[in-house]
Design a protein around this motif. Structure first.
Motif, short mmCIF file in Angstrom:
data_model
loop_
_atom_site.label_atom_id
_atom_site.label_comp_id
_atom_site.label_asym_id
_atom_site.label_seq_id
_atom_site.Cartn_x
_atom_site.Cartn_y
_atom_site.Cartn_z
N TRP A 55 0.82 -1.21 0.00
CA TRP A 55 0.00 0.00 0.00
C TRP A 55 0.85 1.26 0.00
CZ3 TRP A 55 -4.68 0.07 -1.62
CH2 TRP A 55 -5.45 -1.10 -1.53
N TYR A 56 2.02 1.19 0.54
CA TYR A 56 2.95 2.32 0.50
C TYR A 56 3.29 2.66 -0.95
CZ TYR A 56 7.36 4.86 1.27
OH TYR A 56 8.37 5.78 1.27
N TYR A 68 -2.84 15.55 -0.53
CA TYR A 68 -3.45 15.54 0.79
C TYR A 68 -2.48 15.17 1.90
CZ TYR A 68 -7.47 15.42 -2.32
OH TYR A 68 -8.36 15.71 -3.31
N VAL A 69 -1.20 15.10 1.57
CA VAL A 69 -0.19 14.67 2.54
C VAL A 69 0.92 15.71 2.63
CG1 VAL A 69 1.41 12.83 3.18
CG2 VAL A 69 -0.68 12.28 1.95
N ARG A 70 1.23 16.16 3.84
CA ARG A 70 2.35 17.08 4.03
C ARG A 70 3.67 16.32 3.88
NH1 ARG A 70 2.88 19.51 9.40
NH2 ARG A 70 2.90 17.31 9.95
N PRO A 71 4.74 17.00 3.49
CA PRO A 71 6.04 16.33 3.43
C PRO A 71 6.41 15.66 4.74
CG PRO A 71 6.17 18.44 2.33
CD PRO A 71 4.80 18.38 2.96
N GLU A 72 5.99 16.30 5.87
CA GLU A 72 6.31 15.74 7.18
C GLU A 72 5.55 14.44 7.47
OE1 GLU A 72 6.82 20.19 7.32
OE2 GLU A 72 5.33 18.79 6.57
N ASP A 73 4.49 14.19 6.71
CA ASP A 73 3.68 12.98 6.93
C ASP A 73 4.17 11.78 6.13
OD1 ASP A 73 1.99 14.52 8.50
OD2 ASP A 73 0.58 14.92 6.87
N LEU A 74 4.99 12.04 5.12
CA LEU A 74 5.33 11.01 4.15
C LEU A 74 5.94 9.76 4.78
CD1 LEU A 74 6.79 13.16 1.24
CD2 LEU A 74 4.52 12.17 1.45
N LYS A 75 6.84 9.95 5.73
CA LYS A 75 7.53 8.77 6.29
C LYS A 75 6.58 7.84 7.02
CE LYS A 75 8.98 11.22 10.51
NZ LYS A 75 10.18 11.63 11.31
N MET A 77 3.59 7.01 5.96
CA MET A 77 2.77 6.26 5.03
C MET A 77 3.25 4.82 4.86
SD MET A 77 0.44 8.46 4.22
CE MET A 77 0.68 9.09 5.90
N GLU A 78 4.53 4.62 5.14
CA GLU A 78 5.08 3.27 5.02
C GLU A 78 4.49 2.32 6.05
OE1 GLU A 78 9.44 1.09 4.61
OE2 GLU A 78 9.29 3.23 5.07
N GLN A 79 3.93 2.87 7.11
CA GLN A 79 3.34 2.03 8.16
C GLN A 79 1.93 1.57 7.82
OE1 GLN A 79 5.16 4.69 11.68
NE2 GLN A 79 3.98 2.94 12.41
N SER A 121 8.81 8.46 16.47
CA SER A 121 8.71 8.64 15.02
C SER A 121 7.78 7.63 14.37
CB SER A 121 10.10 8.55 14.39
OG SER A 121 10.69 7.30 14.71
N ASP A 122 7.02 6.89 15.15
CA ASP A 122 6.09 5.90 14.62
C ASP A 122 4.65 6.30 14.86
OD1 ASP A 122 8.03 4.20 13.71
OD2 ASP A 122 8.08 2.97 15.51
N VAL A 123 3.78 5.83 13.97
CA VAL A 123 2.35 5.87 14.24
C VAL A 123 2.06 4.66 15.13
CG1 VAL A 123 0.04 5.73 13.27
CG2 VAL A 123 1.84 6.91 12.01
#
Length: 301
Positions: A55-56, A68-75, A77-79, A121-123
């Protein structure tokens, strides 16, 4: 041949009846499609959950999603290890045939320790289901939703709108207003979106929900394959464009070897090409929206 006003009125009424019948037919088709495909999507879900970063990569390939995603949110998305859209009408009598829900599964990121603990740094590990319903408003179907609880990454909690609302004492302070607005621009504010407070919620909540439900989810396999093909083509083009220089002495070869990693980085980013939509602050490199995500790990590793 001229027609009278009465005849024209009669024709228009008949055309209106045709439009109603077309709308009914389209609704029946959507219901049929939802019922016939739901089991197939369940089967597909079992397979995609076994593919690393499926899905990433899909989200990265969808250029519209990047809006709809800020640059700060990108990392983060891998989760996202699973996205699933369930159509209510597929297995029950829904109040509106277009009602649906989207489920996101976030699993621990690569920064989690050996004991599986969640890092700042994790969701946090969680499965969140957000429901969307349609209501008639001024003769049109309008989509609404209900806010759902979502645990933000610890390092973004200071801009989490829900946390800021808890902390405010009376009126918002200027700093709280600033942080609140930043938080509402984050992808994670989407889980608060209801559609009932225009201008005070996550921007484009309805558009993002429809993008995921009607484009990203049903076309996920095609997007994944496109991303893989694009990756392979980029690597082939890069190799074909290289020329081997055998005229240098050993000293120059040694210098070239030390420069090789940086040259490879530059070539990989050059492959992304064209107009850049956002900037990766960590590496100070311009990145083409969406498709660049697939390259990030390889380039920075």
């Amino acid at each position: 041949m001229p027609v009278s006003a009465n005849e024209l009125s009669e024709y228009l009424e008949k055309l209106s009846d045709c439009e109603v019948q077309m709308a009914d037919a389209e609704q029946e088709c959507e219901i049929y499609h939802a019922k016939k495909t739901q089991d197939i999507f369940k089967k597909r879900r079992e397979i995609t959950q076994k593919i690393p970063q499926f899905w990433y990569i899909v989200l990265a390939q969808c250029e519209d999603f990047a809006e709809y995603v800020r640059p700060e949110d990108l990392k983060y998305m891998e989760q996202i290890t699973d996205i699933y859209v369930h159509r209510d009408v597929a297995d029950s009598q829904a109040s509106h045939y277009r009602n649906y829900s989207i489920t996101f599964l976030f699993q621990k990121g690569e920064n989690a320790g050996e004991n599986g603990g969640v890092q700042a740094s994790d969701v946090p590990l969680q499965s969140v289901t957000k429901k969307f319903s349609f209501e008639k408003k001024d003769g049109k179907d309008v989509m609404f939703s209900e806010a759902v609880e979502f645990a933000w990454p610890a390092e973004l909690c200071e801009i989490c709108p829900a946390e800021i609302r808890k902390q405010k004492n009376g009126e918002y302070t200027p700093e709280q207003r600033k942080l609140y607005r930043q938080g509402m621009r984050s992808f994670f504010a989407f889980f608060e979106w209801t559609g009932r407070k225009p201008g005070k919620e996550f921007r484009g909540g309805e558009d993002l929900a429809l993008l995921i439900a009607e484009e990203v989810f049903p076309s996920a396999v095609n997007l994944y394959v496109e991303a893989m093909n694009s990756e392979e083509d980029s690597e082939v083009d890069s190799l074909e464009g290289e020329e081997l220089d055998v005229s240098e002495d050993e000293e120059n070869e040694s210098e070239n070897e030390s420069e090789e990693p940086e040259l490879k980085r530059q070539k990989k980013w050059a492959i992304l090409g064209n107009t850049c939509d956002w900037i990766c602050e960590e590496c100070d490199l311009e990145i083409n929206s969406g498709k660049a995500w697939i390259q990030v790990k390889r380039v920075l590793s």
